[in-house]
Design a protein around this motif. Sequence first.
Motif, short mmCIF file in Angstrom:
data_model
loop_
_atom_site.label_atom_id
_atom_site.label_comp_id
_atom_site.label_asym_id
_atom_site.label_seq_id
_atom_site.Cartn_x
_atom_site.Cartn_y
_atom_site.Cartn_z
N UNK A 5 74.30 -6.20 -21.36
CA UNK A 5 74.84 -5.77 -20.07
C UNK A 5 75.53 -4.41 -20.15
N UNK A 6 76.39 -4.15 -21.15
CA UNK A 6 77.03 -2.82 -21.20
C UNK A 6 76.01 -1.69 -21.31
N UNK A 7 74.92 -1.90 -22.07
CA UNK A 7 73.88 -0.88 -22.17
C UNK A 7 73.26 -0.61 -20.81
N UNK A 8 72.87 -1.69 -20.14
CA UNK A 8 72.22 -1.54 -18.84
C UNK A 8 73.17 -0.89 -17.85
N UNK A 9 74.43 -1.32 -17.85
CA UNK A 9 75.41 -0.76 -16.93
C UNK A 9 75.60 0.73 -17.17
N UNK A 10 75.58 1.16 -18.42
CA UNK A 10 75.77 2.57 -18.72
C UNK A 10 74.58 3.40 -18.24
N UNK A 11 73.37 2.86 -18.34
CA UNK A 11 72.19 3.56 -17.82
C UNK A 11 72.30 3.70 -16.31
N UNK A 12 72.68 2.61 -15.63
CA UNK A 12 72.85 2.65 -14.17
C UNK A 12 73.85 3.72 -13.77
N UNK A 13 75.00 3.75 -14.43
CA UNK A 13 76.04 4.71 -14.06
C UNK A 13 75.61 6.14 -14.35
N UNK A 14 74.92 6.36 -15.46
CA UNK A 14 74.45 7.71 -15.78
C UNK A 14 73.48 8.21 -14.71
N UNK A 15 72.57 7.34 -14.27
CA UNK A 15 71.61 7.75 -13.25
C UNK A 15 72.29 8.00 -11.91
N UNK A 16 73.26 7.17 -11.56
CA UNK A 16 73.98 7.36 -10.31
C UNK A 16 74.78 8.66 -10.36
N UNK A 17 75.37 8.97 -11.51
CA UNK A 17 76.08 10.25 -11.66
C UNK A 17 75.12 11.41 -11.44
N UNK A 18 73.92 11.31 -12.00
CA UNK A 18 72.93 12.36 -11.81
C UNK A 18 72.50 12.50 -10.37
N UNK B 33 74.03 -3.14 -6.98
CA UNK B 33 75.49 -3.12 -6.81
C UNK B 33 76.04 -1.72 -7.05
N UNK B 34 75.58 -1.07 -8.13
CA UNK B 34 76.10 0.25 -8.45
C UNK B 34 75.75 1.28 -7.40
N UNK B 35 74.52 1.25 -6.91
CA UNK B 35 74.08 2.23 -5.92
C UNK B 35 74.81 2.02 -4.59
N UNK B 36 74.94 0.77 -4.16
CA UNK B 36 75.62 0.50 -2.88
C UNK B 36 77.12 0.76 -2.98
#
Length: 400
Positions: free
Chosen positions: A111-124, A364-367
Amino acid sequence: MTVEQSQAPAGGPLIPLHCLRHAEPGPPRLAALPTGTPVWVVTRHADVRQALTDPRLDRASLYAPGAPPVTVIPNILDAPDTLLNIDGPEHQALRRTVQRAFTPRAIERWRPWVASVVEDLIDGLAASGSPADVVAAFSRPLPVQVICRLMGLDHNELTKLADWSEHALSATAYTAEEIQQAMQEFGAFGYQLVLERRKNPGDDLVSSLVLAADETGGASEIQLTMLVIGLVLAGHETTMTTLGNAIVYLLDEDREAWARIGADQEAAVQATEQALRTIPLGDNLTGPGLLRRANADLEIGGVTIPAGSIVAADAGTANHDPEVYPPGIDLFAPLGTPSLTFGAGPHHCLGAWLARMELELGLHGLARRFPELRLTEPTTDISWRTGLMTRSPLSLQVAW
């Protein structure tokens, strides 16, 4: 050649997949595959589940000598050495080699790996500014970056993996020669990766698979290679397709749900399950369902299916069976009966829990970060990825 942009047969635009009208589930009916081969199509939830779990229906005999053709242009799903296309004890032994890496408990550690990918992409996405293409910036790279991180791959492999995956699941988008060339490249890549991880193991999924295979003797080098390829495909296509189509639905028709998903992660978990059930992966233009072949006479839904017959399990229609599920889309309703999106029985998708996690965290992260996200074009103007086994937006312009 590139993936086809969609035009409806009558010249108009295709509609979003959540708008498709599903056939009324009923008894098994005779139809024909695009090859002309007769096929029994099963649509009721109970019948589809039986078709996917009954040992008298298998995958291996689809490709036995003398079997009728089931695909016009073969793709990776037709390769006889894959986990998908072997049955019985051999399948069980190979599945045992990998399934311990895909239990819900094992996947939760990622989960932490996946969450970090999500956040990196949202930051971009945020840094790129509004408007933007949410497919190019988020839903397409998310599953590829996750699988690259889990497998310990360099980000330079991202483009090649995505391209190989599209070829591997092509129905009409690429020629037989293009698919064959891509699969040779994909296979060589997977084989070299297995050899490298055996020589220099690390803390990654491929190393774990190689170690498990060495300990159990449950997989050959070729089978390990096909497992690696299969995991890339399974980890890529379902997530990208469902995520893109769910974003279309939420931004077009359910803004209240979008806000709730962003505010409450548990709501995102519920919405993920319902999105997987109610929004199909494709529109069945390339085939009527998950194929099996009868190795003995059997009865499904009161209809006798003769030995040697091809059976198509239409999970999309079964997921809307009114005898099992209420009509419409309620993303937050409890899912009393599991959907059949990931199959059932011996060939139930190994990567189902990983796909769920990526979708839940992605939505969740995107919304949460973009509560005012909106489409900048009507859904009738969306360009679609077509010619594949699935359908999803080729691009999706959004603003915030």
